[in-house]
Enzyme design. Structure first.
Site, mmCIF file in Angstrom:
data_model
loop_
_atom_site.group_PDB
_atom_site.id
_atom_site.type_symbol
_atom_site.label_atom_id
_atom_site.label_comp_id
_atom_site.label_asym_id
_atom_site.label_seq_id
_atom_site.Cartn_x
_atom_site.Cartn_y
_atom_site.Cartn_z
ATOM 1 N N SER A 120 0.534 4.850 4.805
ATOM 2 C CA SER A 120 1.392 5.987 4.499
ATOM 3 C C SER A 120 2.372 6.216 5.642
ATOM 4 C CB SER A 120 0.519 7.220 4.193
ATOM 5 O OG SER A 120 1.273 8.237 3.568
ATOM 6 N N ASP A 174 0.088 6.156 -7.426
ATOM 7 C CA ASP A 174 0.205 6.941 -6.192
ATOM 8 C C ASP A 174 1.028 8.208 -6.444
ATOM 9 O OD1 ASP A 174 0.766 7.955 -3.624
ATOM 10 O OD2 ASP A 174 0.747 5.963 -2.739
ATOM 11 N N HIS A 205 -3.254 7.198 -3.900
ATOM 12 C CA HIS A 205 -2.827 7.081 -2.494
ATOM 13 C C HIS A 205 -4.065 6.819 -1.653
ATOM 14 C CE1 HIS A 205 0.304 7.532 0.517
ATOM 15 N NE2 HIS A 205 -0.442 8.382 1.191
#
Length: 225
Positions: A120, A174, A205
């Site tokens: 991320s 996601d 995610h």
């Protein structure tokens, strides 16, 4: 240098590591977040490796109401149509990662045996730093992420890393960083000539076991090289 280094969790797979993986966590997490991944890897497939999991600095995050948390940069907006990331924060964090690379050099591990990795926000920093780094790295591992400051890469890219192996992976469901947005980053890098491997998984995610196996295969290849 040591006074300015980010604190980090370190795991070594052998007493005298010859390679290193510097792995940045996501927004609001810390260096412990991806510690368990090392236990999931078949370390017999890897050379003696030091995994470094730094803790991002604490900073206010705009999209979370200014709440102070561990973050590699401020996120200014939920809007994916424009620039979301705080450029100054990205550049500051890249400099801190460069300091971690320099420490590995001082401990006897050259850049060519170092992988920058992240999830991320951390993956965004791995991409930003790795593609601008002055010396050839072993590879860049970018999970559930995107290319930050994408419009500046062409003018800032490090010549030594224009052919660095990149592994990008993303969940098709996601809800934090949309799959299509991340895919545009991958397409931009491919169009620029980077040798990029792109993988998708049926997840949100997060990380999944199939992805860990693919990461293991990729690390075994780039660290052996």
């Amino acid at each position: 240098m040591s006074a300015n280094l980010l604190p980090a969790v370190e795991i070594t797979t052998a007493p005298t590591p010859t390679h290193a993986v510097i792995w940045m966590h996501g927004l609001g997490a810390d260096g412990h977040d991806f510690e368990p991944v090392v236990d999931e890897l078949d370390i017999d497939r890897l050379p003696p490796t030091r995994f470094v999991f730094p803790h991002a600095p604490q900073r206010p995050v705009t999209i979370n109401g200014g709440y102070i948390m561990r973050a590699w940069y401020d996120i200014l907006s939920q809007d994916f149509s424009g620039r979301r990331e705080d450029a100054a924060g990205v550049i500051e964090s890249a400099a801190q990662v460069e300091a971690l690379i320099a420490r590995e050099n001082a401990r006897g591990i050259p850049d060519s045996r170092i992988v920058l990795a992240g999830f991320s926000q951390g993956g965004a920093i791995a991409l930003h730093t790795g593609l601008r780094h002055a010396s050839r790295l072993a590879g860049v591992l970018a999970l559930s992420t995107y290319l930050p400051l994408a419009d500046t890469l062409a003018g800032e890219a490090g010549e030594a890393n224009r052919d660095v192996p990149i592994f990008m992976a993303h969940g098709v469901a996601d809800p934090v960083i949309p799959h299509d947005f991340a895919r545009r980053s991958a397409d931009q890098l491919t169009a620029a000539g980077y040798p990029l491997a792109w993988k998708t998984y049926r997840m949100e995610h997060s990380l999944c076991l199939e992805e860990v196996r693919d990461i293991e295969d990729w690390l075994a290849t780039v660290l052996a090289a």
